[in-house]
Design an enzyme around this catalytic site. Structure first.
Site, mmCIF file in Angstrom:
data_model
loop_
_atom_site.group_PDB
_atom_site.id
_atom_site.type_symbol
_atom_site.label_atom_id
_atom_site.label_comp_id
_atom_site.label_asym_id
_atom_site.label_seq_id
_atom_site.Cartn_x
_atom_site.Cartn_y
_atom_site.Cartn_z
ATOM 1 N N GLY A 12 0.785 -1.233 0.000
ATOM 2 C CA GLY A 12 0.000 0.000 0.000
ATOM 3 C C GLY A 12 0.814 1.279 0.000
ATOM 4 O O GLY A 12 0.300 2.341 0.360
ATOM 5 N N ASN A 14 1.859 3.011 -2.544
ATOM 6 C CA ASN A 14 1.269 3.975 -3.489
ATOM 7 C C ASN A 14 -0.001 4.590 -2.911
ATOM 8 O O ASN A 14 -0.236 5.797 -3.062
ATOM 9 C CB ASN A 14 0.978 3.304 -4.831
ATOM 10 C CG ASN A 14 2.197 3.259 -5.725
ATOM 11 O OD1 ASN A 14 2.659 4.287 -6.196
ATOM 12 N ND2 ASN A 14 2.740 2.074 -5.938
ATOM 13 N N ARG A 69 -14.190 -15.660 -11.428
ATOM 14 C CA ARG A 69 -13.736 -14.264 -11.437
ATOM 15 C C ARG A 69 -14.928 -13.323 -11.494
ATOM 16 O O ARG A 69 -14.946 -12.268 -10.863
ATOM 17 C CB ARG A 69 -12.857 -14.002 -12.667
ATOM 18 C CG ARG A 69 -11.459 -14.482 -12.523
ATOM 19 C CD ARG A 69 -10.556 -13.946 -13.644
ATOM 20 N NE ARG A 69 -9.277 -14.617 -13.585
ATOM 21 C CZ ARG A 69 -8.293 -14.286 -12.743
ATOM 22 N NH1 ARG A 69 -8.430 -13.273 -11.928
ATOM 23 N NH2 ARG A 69 -7.170 -14.959 -12.743
ATOM 24 N N MET A 94 -3.498 -6.824 -7.318
ATOM 25 C CA MET A 94 -2.922 -7.896 -8.127
ATOM 26 C C MET A 94 -3.975 -8.911 -8.556
ATOM 27 O O MET A 94 -3.868 -10.109 -8.265
ATOM 28 C CB MET A 94 -1.786 -8.565 -7.354
ATOM 29 C CG MET A 94 -0.705 -7.592 -6.909
ATOM 30 S SD MET A 94 0.019 -6.617 -8.243
ATOM 31 C CE MET A 94 1.114 -7.845 -8.938
ATOM 32 N N ILE A 96 -6.491 -10.000 -12.034
ATOM 33 C CA ILE A 96 -6.925 -9.755 -13.410
ATOM 34 C C ILE A 96 -8.418 -9.489 -13.356
ATOM 35 O O ILE A 96 -9.178 -10.246 -12.742
ATOM 36 C CB ILE A 96 -6.586 -10.961 -14.305
ATOM 37 C CG1 ILE A 96 -5.065 -11.044 -14.443
ATOM 38 C CG2 ILE A 96 -7.265 -10.834 -15.665
ATOM 39 C CD1 ILE A 96 -4.573 -12.233 -15.225
ATOM 40 N N HIS A 113 1.436 0.594 -13.266
ATOM 41 C CA HIS A 113 2.125 -0.640 -13.638
ATOM 42 C C HIS A 113 3.633 -0.372 -13.619
ATOM 43 O O HIS A 113 4.084 0.649 -14.143
ATOM 44 C CB HIS A 113 1.676 -1.076 -15.045
ATOM 45 C CG HIS A 113 2.324 -2.357 -15.473
ATOM 46 N ND1 HIS A 113 1.963 -3.584 -14.978
ATOM 47 C CD2 HIS A 113 3.351 -2.587 -16.329
ATOM 48 C CE1 HIS A 113 2.730 -4.519 -15.511
ATOM 49 N NE2 HIS A 113 3.571 -3.936 -16.329
ATOM 50 N N LEU A 148 -5.181 -6.500 -20.573
ATOM 51 C CA LEU A 148 -4.288 -6.306 -19.424
ATOM 52 C C LEU A 148 -3.159 -5.317 -19.720
ATOM 53 O O LEU A 148 -2.438 -5.465 -20.701
ATOM 54 C CB LEU A 148 -3.681 -7.667 -19.028
ATOM 55 C CG LEU A 148 -2.741 -7.658 -17.826
ATOM 56 C CD1 LEU A 148 -3.518 -7.416 -16.547
ATOM 57 C CD2 LEU A 148 -1.957 -8.961 -17.744
ATOM 58 N N GLU A 178 7.088 5.996 -8.634
ATOM 59 C CA GLU A 178 5.636 5.744 -8.651
ATOM 60 C C GLU A 178 4.941 6.673 -7.666
ATOM 61 O O GLU A 178 3.868 7.230 -7.947
ATOM 62 C CB GLU A 178 5.345 4.283 -8.280
ATOM 63 C CG GLU A 178 5.854 3.279 -9.299
ATOM 64 C CD GLU A 178 5.433 1.848 -8.955
ATOM 65 O OE1 GLU A 178 4.310 1.659 -8.457
ATOM 66 O OE2 GLU A 178 6.226 0.920 -9.191
HETATM 67 C C1 GAR Z 1 3.824 -1.283 -7.303
HETATM 68 O O1 GAR Z 1 5.140 -1.355 -7.755
HETATM 69 C C2 GAR Z 1 2.869 -1.310 -8.472
HETATM 70 O O2 GAR Z 1 3.347 -0.658 -9.610
HETATM 71 C C3 GAR Z 1 2.742 -2.784 -8.706
HETATM 72 O O3 GAR Z 1 2.707 -3.361 -7.421
HETATM 73 C C4 GAR Z 1 3.442 -2.532 -6.514
HETATM 74 C C5 GAR Z 1 2.550 -2.229 -5.348
HETATM 75 O O4 GAR Z 1 3.258 -1.599 -4.312
HETATM 76 N N1 GAR Z 1 1.581 -3.102 -9.481
HETATM 77 C C6 GAR Z 1 1.505 -4.135 -10.309
HETATM 78 O O5 GAR Z 1 2.416 -4.917 -10.486
HETATM 79 C C7 GAR Z 1 0.179 -4.267 -11.020
HETATM 80 N N2 GAR Z 1 0.242 -5.280 -12.020
HETATM 81 P P1 GAR Z 1 2.462 -0.877 -3.138
HETATM 82 O O6 GAR Z 1 1.435 -1.873 -2.619
HETATM 83 O O7 GAR Z 1 3.523 -0.581 -2.111
HETATM 84 O O8 GAR Z 1 1.813 0.361 -3.699
#
Ligand code: GAR
Length: 194
Positions: A12, A14, A69, A94, A96, A113, A148, A178
């Site tokens: 979390g 981001n 899904r 994470m 799909i 991403h 995707l 990010e």
């Molecule tokens: C981040 O690096 C994000 O870009 C990636 O997961 C991480 C989450 O980190 N997302 C993906 O790979 C989506 N396919 P966080 O939980 O610390 O924000």
């Protein structure tokens, strides 16, 4: 009030960067934007603890125990829609997503991403960039479509791949970027769609 719902699966960081920027830039007071909820599909996501510590409402919709899904996505959408969101943000979510889910949130669903899309859609982006001999790597904020890791690009950040980089070292370098581009991309996107 315009609601933002953030979906997470893990740490979390981001989500926290978005929340801190919203606080610092007074999104709620100045723009009527608030983070209405942080929802995880993983019960043990550290991001849920972090969200609570930031004073955010949290919710859990575990993907376990659903037959398909479609069934999980319908349950998740029902919980998201309690907040009538202006924007749904995938911040390390994470899963799909089914075409039905994506269609339901068309034009109000964005993702980050950890690669310079269209390169390296999918998983293990950092190791794949190293293996390919890339000299730069990065992250992309984009609108979500049924395909995707496709959809209109809203922001990108570039970092160098350094000699001897491991996937973890590169991931950490990308992640710091990010945290800068995601809140700003959300802010600009909502400004444009206001
Ligand atoms: C981040 O690096 C994000 O870009 C990636 O997961 C991480 C989450 O980190 N997302 C993906 O790979 C989506 N396919 P966080 O939980 O610390 O924000």
């Amino acid at each position: 009030m315009k609601n933002i719902v953030i979906l997470i699966s893990g740490g979390g960081s981001n989500m926290a960067a978005i929340a801190k920027t919203a606080q610092k830039e007074a999104w709620q007071e100045k723009r009527g934007l608030r983070i209405a909820a942080v929802i995880s599909n993983q019960a043990d996501a550290q991001g849920l603890v972090l969200a609570k510590s930031l004073g955010l409402a949290t919710d859990l919709v575990s993907h376990r125990g659903f037959d398909s899904r479609e069934a999980f996505d319908a349950a998740l959408a029902a919980r998201i829609d309690l907040h009538a969101p202006q924007l749904v943000v995938l911040a390390g979510f994470m899963r799909i997503l089914t075409p039905g889910f994506v269609k339901h949130y068309a034009g109000r669903l964005i993702n980050i991403h950890p690669s310079l899309l269209p390169a390296f859609a999918g998983l293990h982006t950092h190791q794949r960039a190293i293996d390919a001999g890339c000299q730069v790597a990065g992250a992309t904020v984009h609108q979500v479509t049924a395909e995707l890791d496709h959809g209109a690009i809203l922001a990108q950040a570039v970092v160098p791949v350094l000699p001897g980089d491991t996937a973890d070292a590169l991931a950490a370098r990308v992640l710091t970027q990010e945290h800068l581009i995601f809140p700003q991309a959300i802010s600009s996107f909502l400004e444009r769609s206001a």
